[in-house]
Design a protein around this motif. Structure first.
Motif, PDB file in Angstrom:
ATOM      1  N   SER A  38       1.362  -1.124  -0.121  1.00  0.00           N
ATOM      2  CA  SER A  38      -0.501  -0.088  -0.199  1.00  0.00           C
ATOM      3  C   SER A  38       0.264   1.143  -0.070  1.00  0.00           C
ATOM      4  O   SER A  38       0.398   2.331  -0.913  1.00  0.00           O
ATOM      5  CB  SER A  38      -0.613  -0.411   1.302  1.00  0.00           C
ATOM      6  N   TYR A  39       2.060   0.815   0.556  1.00  0.00           N
ATOM      7  CA  TYR A  39       3.270   2.142   0.725  1.00  0.00           C
ATOM      8  C   TYR A  39       3.720   2.491  -0.690  1.00  0.00           C
ATOM      9  O   TYR A  39       3.631   3.433  -0.908  1.00  0.00           O
ATOM     10  CB  TYR A  39       3.647   2.364   2.180  1.00  0.00           C
ATOM     11  N   ALA A  40       4.007   1.826  -1.126  1.00  0.00           N
ATOM     12  CA  ALA A  40       4.530   1.766  -2.585  1.00  0.00           C
ATOM     13  C   ALA A  40       3.353   2.290  -3.434  1.00  0.00           C
ATOM     14  O   ALA A  40       3.958   2.945  -4.644  1.00  0.00           O
ATOM     15  CB  ALA A  40       5.274   0.205  -3.191  1.00  0.00           C
ATOM     16  N   TYR A  41       2.343   1.753  -3.718  1.00  0.00           N
ATOM     17  CA  TYR A  41       1.222   1.759  -4.785  1.00  0.00           C
ATOM     18  C   TYR A  41       0.787   4.017  -4.142  1.00  0.00           C
ATOM     19  O   TYR A  41       0.475   4.082  -5.138  1.00  0.00           O
ATOM     20  CB  TYR A  41      -0.037   1.360  -3.853  1.00  0.00           C
ATOM     21  N   ASN A  42       1.004   4.351  -2.854  1.00  0.00           N
ATOM     22  CA  ASN A  42       0.789   5.372  -2.845  1.00  0.00           C
ATOM     23  C   ASN A  42       1.895   6.496  -3.535  1.00  0.00           C
ATOM     24  O   ASN A  42       1.414   7.335  -3.721  1.00  0.00           O
ATOM     25  CB  ASN A  42       0.517   5.947  -1.098  1.00  0.00           C
ATOM     26  N   GLN A  43       3.233   5.379  -3.612  1.00  0.00           N
ATOM     27  CA  GLN A  43       4.033   5.981  -3.273  1.00  0.00           C
ATOM     28  C   GLN A  43       4.674   5.943  -4.782  1.00  0.00           C
ATOM     29  O   GLN A  43       5.686   6.580  -5.531  1.00  0.00           O
ATOM     30  CB  GLN A  43       5.650   6.491  -2.015  1.00  0.00           C
ATOM     31  N   GLN A  44       3.477   6.098  -6.611  1.00  0.00           N
ATOM     32  CA  GLN A  44       4.004   5.052  -7.357  1.00  0.00           C
ATOM     33  C   GLN A  44       4.750   4.885  -7.409  1.00  0.00           C
ATOM     34  O   GLN A  44       5.823   5.071  -8.632  1.00  0.00           O
ATOM     35  CB  GLN A  44       4.016   6.513  -7.917  1.00  0.00           C
ATOM     36  N   TYR A  45       5.582   3.287  -7.209  1.00  0.00           N
ATOM     37  CA  TYR A  45       6.959   2.863  -6.734  1.00  0.00           C
ATOM     38  C   TYR A  45       5.682   1.545  -7.699  1.00  0.00           C
ATOM     39  O   TYR A  45       7.112   0.897  -7.868  1.00  0.00           O
ATOM     40  CB  TYR A  45       7.607   2.552  -5.360  1.00  0.00           C
ATOM     41  N   LEU A  46       4.868   1.407  -7.178  1.00  0.00           N
ATOM     42  CA  LEU A  46       4.113  -0.147  -7.138  1.00  0.00           C
ATOM     43  C   LEU A  46       3.290  -0.029  -8.714  1.00  0.00           C
ATOM     44  O   LEU A  46       2.218   0.646  -8.472  1.00  0.00           O
ATOM     45  CB  LEU A  46       3.654  -1.078  -6.137  1.00  0.00           C
ATOM     46  N   ASN A  47       3.427  -0.843  -9.633  1.00  0.00           N
ATOM     47  CA  ASN A  47       2.101  -0.586 -10.787  1.00  0.00           C
ATOM     48  C   ASN A  47       0.684  -1.584 -10.554  1.00  0.00           C
ATOM     49  O   ASN A  47       0.057  -1.691  -9.936  1.00  0.00           O
ATOM     50  CB  ASN A  47       2.754  -0.932 -12.742  1.00  0.00           C
ATOM     51  N   GLN A  48       1.042  -2.691 -11.419  1.00  0.00           N
ATOM     52  CA  GLN A  48      -0.088  -3.412 -11.223  1.00  0.00           C
ATOM     53  C   GLN A  48       0.322  -4.478  -9.667  1.00  0.00           C
ATOM     54  O   GLN A  48       1.484  -5.348 -10.196  1.00  0.00           O
ATOM     55  CB  GLN A  48       0.023  -4.352 -12.534  1.00  0.00           C
ATOM     56  N   TYR A  49      -0.571  -5.411  -8.950  1.00  0.00           N
ATOM     57  CA  TYR A  49      -0.220  -5.817  -7.948  1.00  0.00           C
ATOM     58  C   TYR A  49      -0.738  -7.137  -8.523  1.00  0.00           C
ATOM     59  O   TYR A  49      -2.005  -6.964  -8.498  1.00  0.00           O
ATOM     60  CB  TYR A  49      -0.317  -4.895  -6.682  1.00  0.00           C
ATOM     61  N   ARG A  50      -0.577  -7.877  -8.294  1.00  0.00           N
ATOM     62  CA  ARG A  50      -1.046  -9.556  -8.337  1.00  0.00           C
ATOM     63  C   ARG A  50      -1.066 -10.793  -7.132  1.00  0.00           C
ATOM     64  O   ARG A  50       0.721 -10.518  -6.895  1.00  0.00           O
ATOM     65  CB  ARG A  50      -0.873  -9.726  -9.844  1.00  0.00           C
ATOM     66  N   ILE A  51      -1.758 -11.290  -6.740  1.00  0.00           N
ATOM     67  CA  ILE A  51      -1.483 -11.436  -5.221  1.00  0.00           C
ATOM     68  C   ILE A  51      -1.954 -13.566  -5.603  1.00  0.00           C
ATOM     69  O   ILE A  51      -3.617 -13.047  -5.826  1.00  0.00           O
ATOM     70  CB  ILE A  51      -2.093 -11.389  -3.957  1.00  0.00           C
ATOM     71  N   ILE A  52      -1.018 -14.395  -5.622  1.00  0.00           N
ATOM     72  CA  ILE A  52      -2.645 -15.549  -5.828  1.00  0.00           C
ATOM     73  C   ILE A  52      -2.102 -16.577  -4.077  1.00  0.00           C
ATOM     74  O   ILE A  52      -1.218 -16.920  -3.285  1.00  0.00           O
ATOM     75  CB  ILE A  52      -1.101 -16.790  -6.630  1.00  0.00           C
ATOM     76  N   GLY A  53      -3.032 -16.462  -3.678  1.00  0.00           N
ATOM     77  CA  GLY A  53      -3.515 -17.788  -2.539  1.00  0.00           C
ATOM     78  C   GLY A  53      -3.740 -16.735  -1.006  1.00  0.00           C
ATOM     79  O   GLY A  53      -3.547 -17.306  -0.192  1.00  0.00           O
ATOM     80  N   LEU A  54      -4.460 -15.673  -1.261  1.00  0.00           N
ATOM     81  CA  LEU A  54      -5.784 -15.070  -0.347  1.00  0.00           C
ATOM     82  C   LEU A  54      -5.673 -15.700   0.276  1.00  0.00           C
ATOM     83  O   LEU A  54      -6.845 -17.086   0.377  1.00  0.00           O
ATOM     84  CB  LEU A  54      -5.504 -13.482  -0.012  1.00  0.00           C
TER      85      LEU A  54
END
Length: 332
Positions: free
Chosen positions: A184-200
């Motif tokens: 969430s911090y990486a997304y907020n500071q625009q370091y993270l583009n697409q985030y995909r999660i497997i197995g929540l």
């Protein structure tokens, strides 16, 4: 670059952890280590992060600082063969934040200390990526995904995507840095583009966080969707997420609490098998546009006394599987 808490590996470290045996050649007898020559052609650079600060900042059980040493002793004793040789790998060294950990007493102090870890980790990652290397980061809490993503993003001059094998999204509120909110911090500071999660795991990700993820267009598939509802197969969703992130440099995240009965601050009796985790590491190495591999949250010993003798070997398998996949790289 502030490397106050970083120590390069030495010949003494390598010899201490490598068991010589007649008629065999171990990785530890062939691998390069320590200060990395700027003109080195080594593709993969392995480094450790010994810290449990991010875990404590997220109200968890400390122990993630123990994973690096467990990994090192097992990895150096992998056989050097035509299936895996050391020519493409360099062992750099490790960050050790134990003294910073010991100075913390409150949740607020752990979260402030996590920011200090961020400030030391990201410049080294940035430097390695700018020089064309693929960092492999071993140990520590999942808090370190933030400085790793930041370092890669600054090196590439664009946001980086991420695929994460994890029981938890780690997309919590921006309430001070810890292991529950690196993405969430990486997304907020625009370091993270697409985030995909497997197995929540549906039992352990809050509705408020899921709502926030929906707003940020984070995609995920739950463990229950794969194995209870059988809505999609493991390999199918992995290929889908690799394809979706193929236009960006993509971080490969593997939180070991996603593997059943694996010692971590959030270990559980249900999850992926170690074999599936190995397949994930290999497949991402082979097919993803991988910027780095991050193996986190594992512990050889937790602060409550629980121990595991197999964590180091599991981490070693995951590293070698990723490297083998990358060296055999094909396109989907």
């Amino acid at each position: 670059m502030d490397l106050t808490n970083f120590a390069y590996l030495t010949e003494e470290h390598i010899k201490t952890h490598t068991a010589i045996r007649a008629g065999e050649t171990k990785i530890g007898q062939k691998i390069s280590f320590g200060v990395l020559d700027q003109v080195s052609s080594k593709q993969f650079v392995i480094l450790g992060i010994e810290e449990s600060i991010g875990v404590k900042g997220n109200l968890g059980v400390a122990g993630t600082h123990t994973a690096w040493k467990g990994f090192l002793s097992k990895f150096l004793n992998v056989q050097h063969t035509h299936k895996l040789n050391a020519e493409q790998i360099h062992l750099l060294g490790t960050f050790n934040f134990n003294s910073l950990f010991e100075s913390c007493k409150t949740i607020a102090e752990y979260r402030t200390a996590t920011e200090k870890v961020d400030d030391q980790v990201y410049p080294l990652i940035q430097d390695l990526v700018e020089k064309g290397h693929v960092p492999i980061i071993i140990g520590g809490s999942h808090a370190n995904a933030f400085p790793i993503l930041k370092g890669c993003s600054l090196a590439f001059n664009e946001p980086v995507s991420a695929i994460n094998l994890d029981a938890h999204a780690d997309f919590r509120a921006l309430e001070g840095r810890h292991s529950g909110n690196p993405f969430s911090y990486a997304y907020n500071q625009q370091y993270l583009n697409q985030y995909r999660i497997i197995g929540l795991h549906e039992n352990y990700n809050s509705q408020s966080m899921l709502d926030h993820m929906d707003e940020a267009r984070v995609e995920f598939i739950s463990w229950e969707d794969i194995y209870l509802r059988k809505a999609v197969g493991f390999n199918e969703i992995l290929d889908q997420y690799i394809q979706q992130t193929s236009q960006n440099h993509c971080g490969i995240e593997l939180d070991l609490d996603s593997i059943e009965n694996t010692l971590s601050s959030a270990m559980g009796p249900s999850g992926f098998t170690a074999t599936e985790a190995r397949q994930y590491a290999y497949h991402c190495g082979q097919h993803a546009n991988a910027a780095y591999l991050h193996l986190c949250e594992a512990s050889t010993q937790l602060e409550n006394g629980q121990q595991s003798a197999t964590i180091g070997k599991l981490l070693s398998y995951l590293v070698t599987d990723f490297v083998k996949g990358a060296l055999e790289k094909t396109n989907i």
